[in-house]
Design a protein around this motif. Structure first.
Motif, PDB file in Angstrom:
ATOM      1  N   PHE A   7      -1.750  13.125   8.348  1.00 11.96           N
ATOM      2  CA  PHE A   7      -1.389  13.400   6.954  1.00 11.96           C
ATOM      3  C   PHE A   7      -0.861  12.070   6.408  1.00 11.96           C
ATOM      4  N   PRO A   8      -1.738  11.302   5.738  1.00 15.26           N
ATOM      5  CA  PRO A   8      -1.302   9.984   5.267  1.00 15.26           C
ATOM      6  C   PRO A   8      -0.765  10.054   3.839  1.00 15.26           C
ATOM      7  N   GLY A   9       0.089   9.115   3.507  1.00 11.21           N
ATOM      8  CA  GLY A   9       0.594   9.046   2.136  1.00 11.21           C
ATOM      9  C   GLY A   9       1.574   7.911   2.013  1.00 11.21           C
ATOM     10  N   SER A  10       2.012   7.663   0.795  1.00  6.44           N
ATOM     11  CA  SER A  10       3.070   6.661   0.666  1.00  6.44           C
ATOM     12  C   SER A  10       4.445   7.306   0.818  1.00  6.44           C
ATOM     13  N   PHE A  11       4.569   8.594   0.500  1.00  7.94           N
ATOM     14  CA  PHE A  11       5.797   9.344   0.786  1.00  7.94           C
ATOM     15  C   PHE A  11       7.052   8.597   0.341  1.00  7.94           C
ATOM     16  N   ASP A  12       7.051   8.190  -0.904  1.00 10.05           N
ATOM     17  CA  ASP A  12       8.158   7.371  -1.426  1.00 10.05           C
ATOM     18  C   ASP A  12       8.881   8.106  -2.558  1.00 10.05           C
ATOM     19  N   GLU A  38       0.144   2.372   3.014  1.00  8.33           N
ATOM     20  CA  GLU A  38       0.422   1.532   1.843  1.00  8.33           C
ATOM     21  C   GLU A  38      -0.546   1.869   0.720  1.00  8.33           C
ATOM     22  N   ASN A  39       0.015   2.258  -0.429  1.00  9.27           N
ATOM     23  CA  ASN A  39      -0.785   2.412  -1.651  1.00  9.27           C
ATOM     24  C   ASN A  39      -0.491   1.185  -2.503  1.00  9.27           C
ATOM     25  N   THR A  40      -1.480   0.297  -2.602  1.00  9.06           N
ATOM     26  CA  THR A  40      -1.232  -0.989  -3.264  1.00  9.06           C
ATOM     27  C   THR A  40      -0.948  -0.830  -4.756  1.00  9.06           C
ATOM     28  N   LEU A  69       4.328   4.588  11.048  1.00  7.24           N
ATOM     29  CA  LEU A  69       4.073   3.620   9.966  1.00  7.24           C
ATOM     30  C   LEU A  69       2.779   2.925  10.334  1.00  7.24           C
ATOM     31  N   TYR A  70       1.905   2.722   9.353  1.00  6.02           N
ATOM     32  CA  TYR A  70       0.715   1.940   9.673  1.00  6.02           C
ATOM     33  C   TYR A  70       0.386   1.000   8.521  1.00  6.02           C
ATOM     34  N   GLU A  71      -0.310  -0.065   8.867  1.00  2.00           N
ATOM     35  CA  GLU A  71      -0.736  -1.027   7.846  1.00  2.00           C
ATOM     36  C   GLU A  71      -2.247  -0.998   7.754  1.00  2.00           C
ATOM     37  N   GLY A  72      -2.769  -1.355   6.588  1.00  2.00           N
ATOM     38  CA  GLY A  72      -4.220  -1.449   6.435  1.00  2.00           C
ATOM     39  C   GLY A  72      -4.843  -0.114   6.102  1.00  2.00           C
ATOM     40  N   LEU A  73      -6.124  -0.020   6.373  1.00  2.62           N
ATOM     41  CA  LEU A  73      -6.896   1.151   5.972  1.00  2.62           C
ATOM     42  C   LEU A  73      -6.558   2.375   6.823  1.00  2.62           C
ATOM     43  N   THR A  74      -6.488   3.511   6.137  1.00  4.07           N
ATOM     44  CA  THR A  74      -6.150   4.763   6.825  1.00  4.07           C
ATOM     45  C   THR A  74      -7.207   5.105   7.880  1.00  4.07           C
ATOM     46  N   GLY A  75      -8.470   4.893   7.536  1.00  4.64           N
ATOM     47  CA  GLY A  75      -9.544   5.194   8.488  1.00  4.64           C
ATOM     48  C   GLY A  75      -9.447   4.327   9.740  1.00  4.64           C
ATOM     49  N   VAL A  87      -5.541  15.067   6.433  1.00  8.35           N
ATOM     50  CA  VAL A  87      -5.056  16.126   5.543  1.00  8.35           C
ATOM     51  C   VAL A  87      -4.552  15.471   4.267  1.00  8.35           C
ATOM     52  N   ARG A  88      -4.984  16.015   3.132  1.00 12.55           N
ATOM     53  CA  ARG A  88      -4.456  15.553   1.847  1.00 12.55           C
ATOM     54  C   ARG A  88      -4.157  16.764   0.974  1.00 12.55           C
ATOM     55  N   GLY A  89      -3.066  16.688   0.232  1.00 11.53           N
ATOM     56  CA  GLY A  89      -2.673  17.777  -0.658  1.00 11.53           C
ATOM     57  C   GLY A  89      -3.318  17.617  -2.031  1.00 11.53           C
ATOM     58  N   GLU A  97      -9.909  14.605  -8.381  1.00 12.33           N
ATOM     59  CA  GLU A  97     -10.790  13.456  -8.663  1.00 12.33           C
ATOM     60  C   GLU A  97     -10.469  12.286  -7.731  1.00 12.33           C
ATOM     61  N   TYR A  98      -9.171  12.009  -7.613  1.00 14.47           N
ATOM     62  CA  TYR A  98      -8.718  10.886  -6.783  1.00 14.47           C
ATOM     63  C   TYR A  98      -9.060  11.142  -5.314  1.00 14.47           C
ATOM     64  N   GLU A  99      -8.761  12.345  -4.856  1.00 17.78           N
ATOM     65  CA  GLU A  99      -8.989  12.665  -3.443  1.00 17.78           C
ATOM     66  C   GLU A  99     -10.479  12.688  -3.110  1.00 17.78           C
ATOM     67  N   MET A 104     -15.018  10.391  -0.311  1.00 20.71           N
ATOM     68  CA  MET A 104     -16.400   9.890  -0.264  1.00 20.71           C
ATOM     69  C   MET A 104     -16.438   8.470   0.299  1.00 20.71           C
ATOM     70  N   ALA A 105     -15.475   7.640  -0.123  1.00 22.96           N
ATOM     71  CA  ALA A 105     -15.437   6.266   0.405  1.00 22.96           C
ATOM     72  C   ALA A 105     -15.142   6.285   1.903  1.00 22.96           C
ATOM     73  N   ASN A 106     -14.177   7.103   2.302  1.00 26.07           N
ATOM     74  CA  ASN A 106     -13.840   7.175   3.731  1.00 26.07           C
ATOM     75  C   ASN A 106     -15.022   7.684   4.548  1.00 26.07           C
ATOM     76  N   THR A 107     -15.758   8.663   4.006  1.00 25.56           N
ATOM     77  CA  THR A 107     -16.892   9.218   4.752  1.00 25.56           C
ATOM     78  C   THR A 107     -18.002   8.188   4.925  1.00 25.56           C
TER      79      THR A 107
HETATM   80  O1  PNS Z   1       0.619   9.396  -1.368  1.00 27.01           O
HETATM   81  P1  PNS Z   1      -0.434   8.463  -1.862  1.00 27.01           P
HETATM   82  O2  PNS Z   1       0.185   7.276  -2.546  1.00 27.01           O
HETATM   83  O3  PNS Z   1      -1.466   9.150  -2.698  1.00 27.01           O
HETATM   84  O4  PNS Z   1      -1.140   7.918  -0.548  1.00 27.01           O
HETATM   85  C1  PNS Z   1      -2.243   7.099  -0.663  1.00 27.01           C
HETATM   86  C2  PNS Z   1      -2.632   6.466   0.679  1.00 27.01           C
HETATM   87  C3  PNS Z   1      -1.510   5.604   1.234  1.00 27.01           C
HETATM   88  C4  PNS Z   1      -2.961   7.550   1.699  1.00 27.01           C
HETATM   89  C5  PNS Z   1      -3.891   5.654   0.360  1.00 27.01           C
HETATM   90  O5  PNS Z   1      -3.620   4.746  -0.668  1.00 27.01           O
HETATM   91  C6  PNS Z   1      -4.409   4.925   1.568  1.00 27.01           C
HETATM   92  O6  PNS Z   1      -5.079   5.510   2.394  1.00 27.01           O
HETATM   93  N1  PNS Z   1      -4.051   3.620   1.660  1.00 27.01           N
HETATM   94  C7  PNS Z   1      -4.472   2.763   2.731  1.00 27.01           C
HETATM   95  C8  PNS Z   1      -5.713   1.985   2.286  1.00 27.01           C
HETATM   96  C9  PNS Z   1      -6.909   2.895   2.317  1.00 27.01           C
HETATM   97  O7  PNS Z   1      -7.349   3.329   3.380  1.00 27.01           O
HETATM   98  N2  PNS Z   1      -7.427   3.224   1.130  1.00 27.01           N
HETATM   99  C10 PNS Z   1      -8.487   4.163   0.963  1.00 27.01           C
HETATM  100  C11 PNS Z   1      -9.812   3.474   1.067  1.00 27.01           C
HETATM  101  S1  PNS Z   1     -11.055   4.644   0.798  1.00 27.01           S
END
Ligand code: PNS
Length: 156
Positions: A7-12, A38-40, A69-75, A87-89, A97-99, A104-107
């Motif tokens: 379950f990734p997120g910025s959780f801030d 990290e959500n840039t 904690l992780y850095e870089g791309l979630t995938g 998992v995304r809410g 739309e955002y999810e 699609m990009a992650n897939t």
């Molecule tokens: O809670 P958020 O801010 O909507 O979480 C977004 C988050 C951190 C999950 C997303 O920005 C992310 O996955 N960041 C890491 C970089 C990445 O993998 N981006 C998606 C590329 S398709």
């Protein structure tokens, strides 16, 4: 075989809405790894370490949840950790739309990873970390939006 999801997120910070999504996800998955990524596009209120500490406190009595904690791309993190479900809410159409775009990009890049969308229970739809950050930054009390066993002042 145990089913694990990230379950990734910025959780801030991590809100009652996130808690509701995590609780629902735990009815589907045996283990949930909550990943502070990290959500840039977002400005930080809490440091990543404090966000992690806060989430650890929320789930102190739930052994099925771990927090990383992780850095870089979630995938990329999923691949390193051997996790194949995200998992995304989703609260509303804007979230959808955002999810969907992110799914699609992650897939495209990580075809072995399946994103599972969890609808936020209706009572938490107005809750967002952005709102909580605004309230806290302006000296207000965001307690109604945050998990009840945490005091946000301990994490600022
Ligand atoms: O809670 P958020 O801010 O909507 O979480 C977004 C988050 C951190 C999950 C997303 O920005 C992310 O996955 N960041 C890491 C970089 C990445 O993998 N981006 C998606 C590329 S398709």
């Amino acid at each position: 075989m145990e089913r694990t999801a990230l379950f990734p997120g910025s959780f801030d910070p991590f809100t009652l809405g996130h808690l509701a999504v995590a609780t629902r996800a735990l009815t589907v998955f045996d283990r949930l790894v909550i990943g502070v990524g990290e959500n840039t596009d977002k400005r930080g209120l809490l440091t990543p370490e404090r966000r992690k500490d806060l989430i650890l406190k929320v789930f102190e009595a739930e052994p099925r949840v771990t927090v990383v904690l992780y850095e870089g791309l979630t995938g990329d993190y999923c691949r390193r950790a051997g996790i194949r479900h995200l998992v995304r809410g989703i609260r509303n159409v804007a979230d959808f739309e955002y999810e969907h775009a992110m799914e699609m990009a992650n897939t495209q890049i990580y075809p072995e990873i399946t994103t599972v969308a969890v609808f936020t229970p209706a009572e938490y739809i107005p809750v967002s970390s952005r709102l909580v950050r605004e309230i806290i930054t302006m000296g207000g009390d965001a307690g109604n939006f945050l998990p009840h066993n945490i005091n946000i002042k301990n994490y600022l």
